[in-house]
Design an enzyme around this catalytic site. Structure first.
Site, mmCIF file in Angstrom:
data_model
loop_
_atom_site.group_PDB
_atom_site.id
_atom_site.type_symbol
_atom_site.label_atom_id
_atom_site.label_comp_id
_atom_site.label_asym_id
_atom_site.label_seq_id
_atom_site.Cartn_x
_atom_site.Cartn_y
_atom_site.Cartn_z
ATOM 1 C CB SER A 59 17.040 -42.316 39.575
ATOM 2 O OG SER A 59 17.118 -43.318 38.592
ATOM 3 C CG HIS A 89 22.140 -41.278 36.052
ATOM 4 N ND1 HIS A 89 21.593 -42.204 35.210
ATOM 5 C CD2 HIS A 89 21.822 -41.681 37.309
ATOM 6 C CE1 HIS A 89 20.962 -43.128 35.932
ATOM 7 N NE2 HIS A 89 21.078 -42.826 37.202
ATOM 8 C CD GLN A 133 17.919 -41.780 35.446
ATOM 9 O OE1 GLN A 133 17.561 -41.413 36.553
ATOM 10 N NE2 GLN A 133 17.842 -43.045 35.082
ATOM 11 C CD GLU A 134 18.979 -44.198 31.889
ATOM 12 O OE1 GLU A 134 18.786 -45.106 31.069
ATOM 13 O OE2 GLU A 134 19.057 -44.386 33.111
ATOM 14 C CD GLU A 160 23.070 -45.129 33.532
ATOM 15 O OE1 GLU A 160 22.488 -45.009 32.441
ATOM 16 O OE2 GLU A 160 22.537 -45.677 34.526
ATOM 17 C CG ASP A 189 14.979 -44.152 32.330
ATOM 18 O OD1 ASP A 189 13.847 -43.757 32.697
ATOM 19 O OD2 ASP A 189 15.755 -44.778 33.072
ATOM 20 C CD GLU A 232 14.033 -47.362 32.001
ATOM 21 O OE1 GLU A 232 14.662 -47.765 31.002
ATOM 22 O OE2 GLU A 232 14.548 -47.288 33.133
ATOM 23 C CG ASP A 278 13.765 -48.441 36.348
ATOM 24 O OD1 ASP A 278 13.889 -49.342 37.190
ATOM 25 O OD2 ASP A 278 14.620 -47.535 36.228
ATOM 26 C CE LYS A 298 17.523 -49.953 36.659
ATOM 27 N NZ LYS A 298 16.933 -48.691 37.207
ATOM 28 C CG HIS A 324 23.581 -50.165 33.251
ATOM 29 N ND1 HIS A 324 24.504 -49.220 32.916
ATOM 30 C CD2 HIS A 324 22.367 -49.623 32.891
ATOM 31 C CE1 HIS A 324 23.895 -48.157 32.403
ATOM 32 N NE2 HIS A 324 22.610 -48.378 32.364
ATOM 33 N NE ARG A 325 19.673 -49.655 39.511
ATOM 34 C CZ ARG A 325 18.732 -49.599 40.451
ATOM 35 N NH1 ARG A 325 18.335 -50.709 41.045
ATOM 36 N NH2 ARG A 325 18.161 -48.450 40.786
ATOM 37 C CB SER A 326 23.508 -44.834 37.745
ATOM 38 O OG SER A 326 22.936 -44.884 39.034
ATOM 39 C CE LYS A 335 18.010 -48.700 31.799
ATOM 40 N NZ LYS A 335 17.526 -47.377 32.214
HETATM 41 P P1 PGA Z 1 19.689 -45.974 38.516
HETATM 42 O O1 PGA Z 1 19.234 -45.506 37.085
HETATM 43 O O2 PGA Z 1 20.577 -47.149 38.378
HETATM 44 O O3 PGA Z 1 20.389 -44.746 39.058
HETATM 45 O O4 PGA Z 1 18.419 -46.285 39.272
HETATM 46 C C1 PGA Z 1 18.957 -46.368 36.040
HETATM 47 C C2 PGA Z 1 17.551 -46.234 35.568
HETATM 48 O O5 PGA Z 1 16.757 -45.416 36.082
HETATM 49 O O6 PGA Z 1 17.170 -46.966 34.658
HETATM 50 ZN ZN ZN Z 2 15.043 -46.091 34.647
#
Ligand code: PGA
Ligand code: ZN
Length: 424
Positions: free
Chosen positions: A40, A153, A161-162, A203, A240, A281, A308, A333, A361-363, A384
């Site tokens: 994403s 994800h 997403q999270e 993740e 998130d 987030e 983000d 990131k 991290h990243r996904s 995270k």
């Molecule tokens: P991504 O997701 O690594 O797929 O961008 C992580 C996030 O959105 O924080």
């Molecule tokens: Zn994010």
């Protein structure tokens, strides 16, 4: 001095190619770094160069980026002192020559930038966190465990997403890790007992087909209590939303309904009243500055509002946000910006401006654990890096155990004070 730089194509945790770089110094030290990749991704991120040759890995190969390291970036820094990180990063940026690292790829540049730092640390005989952070690096982060995966994800119907567990009430990092893990296992049993699938998302969090986003938060609270902890005091929760992913033509599409920005903000106010949420987030989309401003005015004193896709670890985007009074926290990131020096610039701008910073991290990840050292080096106090499952996630949490051990009495666990809500 840097003697040689090599690179190769390896695989990330989703089975996609990514760049690995090796740096050799004249004292014989060799260190390597691997580059993560998002799903994403924000529109304003530095450019990830992929081959686009459909006959290999569906076009996702990174041989061009590998070639750029070997033919251009490496030769440009050979003979330079490895500890001159800022000079090296400037050379890498200049060799590329574009403002979003589009020509040789931010994935090529970042691999070199990180491998150089690791080699320099090793050459100085220092742990990476100590080399990068200096004598004051001592703060062990609250781990934010992403235990329910939705959005891009996972192949379920959850929009957000999270869903995080944040064990803020523990005394030490290792205790917070145990609390998170114990709650994660209880969550699995709870989901299973309710008839949901317990397969994992990208993740390491569960990816059940829950009917609503609120249901996800309800499951977190249930799991926290059943694991023997007090929601809010021992373990808080966070989200998130990754709202850019469901924002189209000025409309947010969540829980099968259309929302305007102000309506969605009201919905968040309700969530914050009903659940012990310490961090949200990307509650709104990456270009909804007006919405972000309204959100920050409404919730900024209570909740950490993390940018983000909004800030993309870019000091200029962050400066714009600070000027507008938008958000109060920076997601960090390394591959969104592409060099270690620019990452440090973004973190230090955040810290000087009263914004918190959360390492991420990243996904799509690898076994590389640089971000664990980076969060301690910057005393950011929050990280995270997924659920406590899947080795590419756990590798970072495990590295933090080693750092905690290395720091001994000098170490301090960030705990509640990491979050604006408890800072007063
Ligand atoms: P991504 O997701 O690594 O797929 O961008 C992580 C996030 O959105 O924080
Ligand atoms: Zn994010």
């Amino acid at each position: 001095l840097i003697e040689a730089v090599g690179a190769r194509e390896i695989l990330d945790s989703r089975g996609n190619p990514t760049v690995e770089v090796e740096v050799l110094l004249d004292d014989g030290i060799v260190q390597r770094a691997a580059v993560p990749s998002g799903a994403s991704t924000g529109a304003f991120e530095a450019y990830e160069l992929r081959d686009g040759d459909k006959s290999r890995y569906g076009g996702k190969g990174v041989l061009k980026a590998v070639e750029a390291v070997i033919d251009e970036l490496g030769p440009a820094i050979e003979g330079v002192e490895a500890s001159e990180q800022r000079i090296i990063d400037e050379i890498l940026i200049e060799v590329d020559g574009t403002d979003n690292k589009k020509r040789v790829g931010a994935n090529a540049i970042l691999g070199v930038s990180l491998a150089v730092a690791k080699a320099a640390a090793d050459s100085a005989d220092l742990p990476l966190f100590r080399y990068l952070g200096g004598p004051n690096a001592h703060l062990l982060p609250v781990p934010l465990f992403n235990v329910i995966n939705g959005g891009e994800h996972a192949d379920n119907g959850i929009d957000m997403q999270e869903f995080f567990l944040a064990p803020i009430g523990a005394d030490t990092y290792s205790e917070s890790l145990r609390w998170g893990v114990e709650t994660y296992h209880v969550l699995r049993s709870e989901l299973k007992a309710a008839g949901y699938a317990t397969g994992l998302g990208d993740e390491g969090g569960f990816a059940p087909d829950l009917p609503s986003n609120r249901e996800g938060l309800d499951f977190l609270l249930k799991a926290i209590e059943k694991a023997g902890f007090t929601p809010g005091t021992d373990i808080a929760v966070g989200l998130d939303v990754a709202a850019t992913e469901f924002f189209n033509d000025g409309v947010y599409r969540l829980d099968n309904k259309d929302w305007t920005g102000p309506e969605l903000i009201e919905y968040y106010v309700g969530l914050v009243n009903d659940y012990p949420i310490v961090t949200i987030e990307d509650a709104l989309a990456e270009d909804d500055w007006a919405g972000w401003k309204l959100l920050t005015d409404q919730l900024g004193s209570k909740v950490q509002l993390v940018g983000d896709d909004l800030f993309v670890t870019n000091p200029e985007r962050l400066a714009e946000g600070i000027r507008r009074g938008v958000g109060n926290s920076l997601l960090v990131k390394v591959n969104q910006i592409g060099t270690l020096s620019e990452t440090f610039d973004a973190v230090s701008l955040a810290q000087r401006s009263g914004y918190t910073a959360m390492l991420s991290h990243r996904s799509g990840e690898t076994e590389d654990t640089t971000i664990a050292d980076l969060v301690v080096a910057t005393n950011s106090g929050q990280i995270k890096t997924g659920a406590p499952a899947r080795s590419e996630r756990v590798a970072k949490y495990n590295q933090l155990l080693r750092i905690e051990e290395e720091l001994g009495d000098a170490g301090e666990f960030a705990g509640r004070s990491a979050f604006p809500r408890f800072r007063g």
